[in-house]
Design a protein around this motif. Structure first.
Motif, short mmCIF file in Angstrom:
data_model
loop_
_atom_site.label_atom_id
_atom_site.label_comp_id
_atom_site.label_asym_id
_atom_site.label_seq_id
_atom_site.Cartn_x
_atom_site.Cartn_y
_atom_site.Cartn_z
N ILE A 92 0.88 -1.16 0.00
CA ILE A 92 0.00 0.00 0.00
C ILE A 92 0.92 1.21 0.00
O ILE A 92 1.78 1.36 0.88
CB ILE A 92 -0.92 0.03 1.23
N ALA A 93 0.77 2.07 -1.00
CA ALA A 93 1.64 3.24 -1.14
C ALA A 93 1.01 4.21 -2.14
O ALA A 93 0.03 3.87 -2.81
CB ALA A 93 3.04 2.82 -1.61
N ALA A 94 1.59 5.38 -2.22
CA ALA A 94 1.18 6.35 -3.24
C ALA A 94 2.04 6.12 -4.48
O ALA A 94 3.26 6.34 -4.43
CB ALA A 94 1.36 7.77 -2.73
N PRO A 95 1.46 5.64 -5.59
CA PRO A 95 2.27 5.31 -6.76
C PRO A 95 3.11 6.47 -7.28
O PRO A 95 4.26 6.26 -7.72
CB PRO A 95 1.23 4.88 -7.80
N ASP A 96 2.58 7.69 -7.26
CA ASP A 96 3.35 8.82 -7.78
C ASP A 96 4.64 9.01 -6.98
O ASP A 96 5.71 9.25 -7.55
CB ASP A 96 2.51 10.10 -7.73
N ALA A 97 4.54 8.88 -5.66
CA ALA A 97 5.73 9.01 -4.82
C ALA A 97 6.67 7.82 -5.03
O ALA A 97 7.89 7.98 -5.08
CB ALA A 97 5.33 9.14 -3.36
N LEU A 98 6.10 6.62 -5.15
CA LEU A 98 6.92 5.42 -5.37
C LEU A 98 7.69 5.54 -6.68
O LEU A 98 8.85 5.12 -6.77
CB LEU A 98 6.04 4.17 -5.37
N GLY A 99 7.04 6.11 -7.68
CA GLY A 99 7.67 6.25 -8.99
C GLY A 99 8.84 7.20 -9.01
O GLY A 99 9.61 7.21 -9.98
N GLU A 100 9.01 7.99 -7.96
CA GLU A 100 10.14 8.91 -7.89
C GLU A 100 11.40 8.23 -7.38
O GLU A 100 12.49 8.80 -7.44
CB GLU A 100 9.78 10.10 -6.99
N ILE A 101 11.26 7.01 -6.85
CA ILE A 101 12.43 6.26 -6.38
C ILE A 101 13.20 5.74 -7.59
O ILE A 101 12.62 5.17 -8.52
CB ILE A 101 12.01 5.10 -5.46
N SER A 102 14.50 5.94 -7.59
CA SER A 102 15.33 5.56 -8.73
C SER A 102 15.16 4.08 -9.07
O SER A 102 15.23 3.22 -8.20
CB SER A 102 16.80 5.84 -8.40
N GLY A 103 14.92 3.80 -10.34
CA GLY A 103 14.82 2.43 -10.82
C GLY A 103 13.42 1.88 -10.85
O GLY A 103 13.19 0.81 -11.42
N ILE A 104 12.45 2.55 -10.24
CA ILE A 104 11.07 2.08 -10.21
C ILE A 104 10.27 2.76 -11.32
O ILE A 104 10.26 3.98 -11.45
CB ILE A 104 10.41 2.35 -8.85
N VAL A 105 9.63 1.95 -12.14
CA VAL A 105 8.84 2.45 -13.26
C VAL A 105 7.39 2.05 -13.07
O VAL A 105 7.08 0.86 -12.91
CB VAL A 105 9.36 1.89 -14.60
N ILE A 106 6.47 3.01 -13.06
CA ILE A 106 5.04 2.73 -12.96
C ILE A 106 4.55 2.34 -14.35
O ILE A 106 4.65 3.12 -15.31
CB ILE A 106 4.25 3.94 -12.44
N GLU A 107 4.00 1.13 -14.47
CA GLU A 107 3.58 0.61 -15.78
C GLU A 107 2.08 0.74 -16.02
O GLU A 107 1.64 0.94 -17.15
CB GLU A 107 3.99 -0.85 -15.92
N GLU A 108 1.27 0.54 -14.98
CA GLU A 108 -0.19 0.62 -15.11
C GLU A 108 -0.74 1.34 -13.89
O GLU A 108 -0.15 1.29 -12.81
CB GLU A 108 -0.82 -0.79 -15.16
N SER A 109 -1.87 2.01 -14.08
CA SER A 109 -2.44 2.73 -12.95
C SER A 109 -3.92 2.98 -13.18
O SER A 109 -4.36 3.21 -14.31
CB SER A 109 -1.71 4.08 -12.77
N ASN A 110 -4.71 2.88 -12.11
CA ASN A 110 -6.12 3.28 -12.13
C ASN A 110 -6.42 3.85 -10.74
O ASN A 110 -5.53 3.93 -9.90
CB ASN A 110 -7.02 2.10 -12.51
N PRO A 111 -7.64 4.29 -10.47
CA PRO A 111 -7.89 5.00 -9.21
C PRO A 111 -7.65 4.19 -7.94
O PRO A 111 -7.48 4.78 -6.87
CB PRO A 111 -9.38 5.38 -9.33
N GLU A 112 -7.65 2.86 -8.01
CA GLU A 112 -7.43 2.07 -6.80
C GLU A 112 -6.10 1.31 -6.80
O GLU A 112 -5.55 1.05 -5.75
CB GLU A 112 -8.57 1.05 -6.61
N PHE A 113 -5.59 0.96 -7.98
CA PHE A 113 -4.43 0.09 -8.07
C PHE A 113 -3.42 0.60 -9.07
O PHE A 113 -3.75 1.36 -9.98
CB PHE A 113 -4.84 -1.33 -8.47
N ALA A 114 -2.18 0.15 -8.91
CA ALA A 114 -1.13 0.45 -9.88
C ALA A 114 -0.16 -0.72 -9.90
O ALA A 114 -0.14 -1.55 -8.99
CB ALA A 114 -0.41 1.75 -9.52
N ARG A 115 0.62 -0.78 -10.94
CA ARG A 115 1.65 -1.82 -11.06
C ARG A 115 2.95 -1.16 -11.49
O ARG A 115 2.97 -0.31 -12.38
CB ARG A 115 1.23 -2.88 -12.07
#
Length: 214
Positions: A74-97
């Protein structure tokens, strides 16, 4: 009270609750993966991001060995995506990958009020390969499993239904979780008929747990 989520809309989203696969090896058994997990956890710990470990990795802390092919947070995908090496591939209002190298990271959005509740209220610090990280409590994990079950039934995904119900049974039996206490947080998110079916499932689990009692 938040409006009940359209259960049809969860059919895709429920994939974020996947804890075990039949066509991939466990991430703990895959060559090269452990170092990648350590690197991911190092960066996650150093980020200062508010997060909670859920899924199969969390279940291993409470009910023994559990194969898993990814990491669930459980995390905020936008913030997680700022960590070096992490790429957000899919996203919707409840889930992301997301992806960290070859490691898959499934994310329950902290912006969702149910997941935010679990993040804030159902957290323990546990050791993950030398990393002290916030991990969902047994109650938190059981609530997440129950939330996903109606969608899995509607998909006729009986393999995952059996896995989820087995995990719920293990958590309920080992930690003496109360049915009403597990269902109360879901009342704003599931329609009444689904809540009724979950009550029946929990009742059936209770009966199985005590089947051979004297």
């Amino acid at each position: 009270m938040q409006a009940a989520i359209d259960i049809a809309d969860i059919i895709f989203k429920a994939h974020a609750f996947r804890f075990a696969g039949t066509d991939k090896p466990s991430l703990m058994a895959t060559a090269g993966i452990p170092d990648q997990i350590n690197e991911f956890l190092d960066r996650l710990s150093a980020s200062g991001l508010e997060f909670l470990v859920v899924g199969g990795i969390a279940l291993r802390q409470y009910i023994g060995s559990r194969n898993t092919e990814d990491i669930d947070l459980i995390a905020a995908p936008d913030a997680l995506g700022e960590i070096s090496g992490i790429v957000i591939e899919e996203s919707n209002p409840e889930f992301a990958r997301a992806r960290f190298g070859t490691l898959q990271v499934d994310i329950l959005r902290a912006e969702h009020s149910l997941f935010a509740y679990i993040l804030k209220q159902e957290s323990n610090v546990k050791d993950f390969a030398g990393h002290s990280l916030p991990c969902a409590t047994p109650r938190g994990l059981a609530i997440l499993k129950l939330f996903a079950l109606p969608s899995l039934y509607r998909q006729h995904d009986l393999t995952r239904v059996a896995i989820y119900e087995g995990d719920i049974a293990a958590l309920v039996g080992q930690f003496s979780l109360d049915d009403a206490d597990l269902l109360a947080p879901l009342e704003s998110y599931l329609i009444p008929s689904d809540l009724g079916e979950l009550r029946k499932i929990l009742s059936e689990i209770r009966a199985r747990l005590h089947r051979f009692d004297p």
